[in-house]
Write a protein that holds these residues in place. Structure first.
Motif, PDB file in Angstrom:
ATOM      1  N   SER A 267       0.849  -1.207  -0.206  1.00 27.19           N
ATOM      2  CA  SER A 267       0.024  -0.075  -0.165  1.00 27.19           C
ATOM      3  C   SER A 267       0.778   1.074   0.193  1.00 27.19           C
ATOM      4  O   SER A 267       1.919   1.318   0.812  1.00 27.19           O
TER       5      SER A 267
ATOM      6  N   LYS B 109      -0.593   3.497   1.502  1.00 24.31           N
ATOM      7  CA  LYS B 109      -0.269   4.587   2.356  1.00 24.31           C
ATOM      8  C   LYS B 109       0.076   4.280   4.324  1.00 24.31           C
ATOM      9  O   LYS B 109       1.087   2.932   3.876  1.00 24.31           O
TER      10      LYS B 109
ATOM     11  N   VAL C 292      -2.578   0.565   7.839  1.00 16.96           N
ATOM     12  CA  VAL C 292      -3.595   0.071   7.094  1.00 16.96           C
ATOM     13  C   VAL C 292      -4.947  -1.184   8.644  1.00 16.96           C
ATOM     14  O   VAL C 292      -3.676  -1.558   8.949  1.00 16.96           O
TER      15      VAL C 292
ATOM     16  N   ASN D 105      -6.852  -4.299   8.838  1.00 14.38           N
ATOM     17  CA  ASN D 105      -7.231  -5.317   8.435  1.00 14.38           C
ATOM     18  C   ASN D 105      -8.326  -6.158   9.016  1.00 14.38           C
ATOM     19  O   ASN D 105      -8.036  -5.778  10.978  1.00 14.38           O
TER      20      ASN D 105
ATOM     21  N   VAL E  16     -10.459  -4.220   5.100  1.00 15.45           N
ATOM     22  CA  VAL E  16      -9.890  -3.198   4.259  1.00 15.45           C
ATOM     23  C   VAL E  16      -9.564  -1.906   4.531  1.00 15.45           C
ATOM     24  O   VAL E  16     -10.374  -1.855   3.921  1.00 15.45           O
TER      25      VAL E  16
ATOM     26  N   GLU F 122      -7.281   1.571   4.568  1.00 16.18           N
ATOM     27  CA  GLU F 122      -6.158   2.373   4.181  1.00 16.18           C
ATOM     28  C   GLU F 122      -5.983   3.700   4.277  1.00 16.18           C
ATOM     29  O   GLU F 122      -6.460   4.390   3.359  1.00 16.18           O
TER      30      GLU F 122
ATOM     31  N   THR G 146       0.327  -1.778  10.278  1.00 12.55           N
ATOM     32  CA  THR G 146      -0.732  -2.764   9.757  1.00 12.55           C
ATOM     33  C   THR G 146      -0.698  -3.652  11.190  1.00 12.55           C
ATOM     34  O   THR G 146      -0.548  -3.588  12.110  1.00 12.55           O
TER      35      THR G 146
END
Length: 237
Positions: free
Chosen positions: A22, A24, A27, A29, A65, A67, A100
């Motif tokens: 990504s 970004k 993230v 999830n 998801v 982002e 993440t």
């Protein structure tokens, strides 16, 4: 031969997809088990109002998801639109930081079943809330006992319980101060100071301020704490 070529091509496609990163810096999830249809909003608080950052439509698959770019570690909120009034049962707070994160819960017990990983600030905040919950429970028990004592006309017992409540409040404030000082390298430190002990004696806020690492002092909540202390010093004169 053709089958082998197709198999190799499929593997290469899968590898290239899995390697896709990504653009970004944050993230999330997520998975809300049991949620087949609905809307999730990721929100932040700005000027005491919830402001949406991302809108997620759920249609059949409970996984999602999200982002986006995050300037500084920040307490965000995952809101589930159930089509009813916005309540605490519909909002999950999570301490977002670059990288993440994973957030899992269920539709039936949205806030109670939540599990969050991937953030050191979140981990520290979870530990902090467990201790604070004990103080809250002690206070709630005293409120119940105090009400009964007042109803029975036992005013002396009521006074004693009020003193106990004051002591619980002092212990809460001291615990929060110590937590912030001991975790001065993380943004959760100024956050709990602003959220839970903003009205404490200035000397304790000064101690937290001086203990913050340079990185934390430049963060969203570090700056807010510095600004808040400056305003307190003006008004408390």
């Amino acid at each position: 031969m053709q089958k082998s070529f197709l198999a190799i091509l499929s593997i290469l496609i899968l590898v290239s997809c899995s390697d896709k990163k990504s653009d970004k810096n944050f993230v999330l999830n997520g998975n809300i088990k049991g949620l087949k249809s609905g809307t999730l909003y990721i929100q932040r608080i700005k000027d005491t109002v919830f402001v949406p950052i991302d809108t997620i439509k759920i249609d059949g698959d409970s996984h999602f998801v999200s982002e986006f770019n995050l300037e500084s570690p920040e307490m965000l909120y995952l809101f589930l639109d159930r089509g009813v009034t916005n309540s605490l049962d519909n909002n999950i707070p999570f301490f977002a930081e670059k990288g993440t994160m994973t957030l899992e819960s269920t539709l039936d017990f949205f806030t109670a079943d939540v599990k969050i990983s991937g953030s050191k600030n979140q981990q520290l905040y979870d530990d902090y809330r467990k201790v604070m919950a004990r103080y809250v429970n002690q206070d709630m028990d005293l409120i119940e006992k105090k009400f009964k004592a007042f109803k029975d006309g036992k005013l002396e017992e009521v006074s004693k319980m009020e003193e106990e409540q004051k002591n619980i409040l002092k212990r809460k404030y001291l615990y929060t101060t110590n937590f912030a000082v001991n975790n001065a390298d993380f943004e959760v430190a100024p956050y709990v100071a602003l959220a839970d002990i903003y009205d404490i004696n200035l000397k304790y806020l000064d101690t937290i301020q001086k203990s913050m690492s340079p990185k934390v002092a430049k963060s969203l909540y570090g700056k807010k704490l510095n600004e808040f202390i400056a305003e307190r010093k003006k008004t408390d004169k």
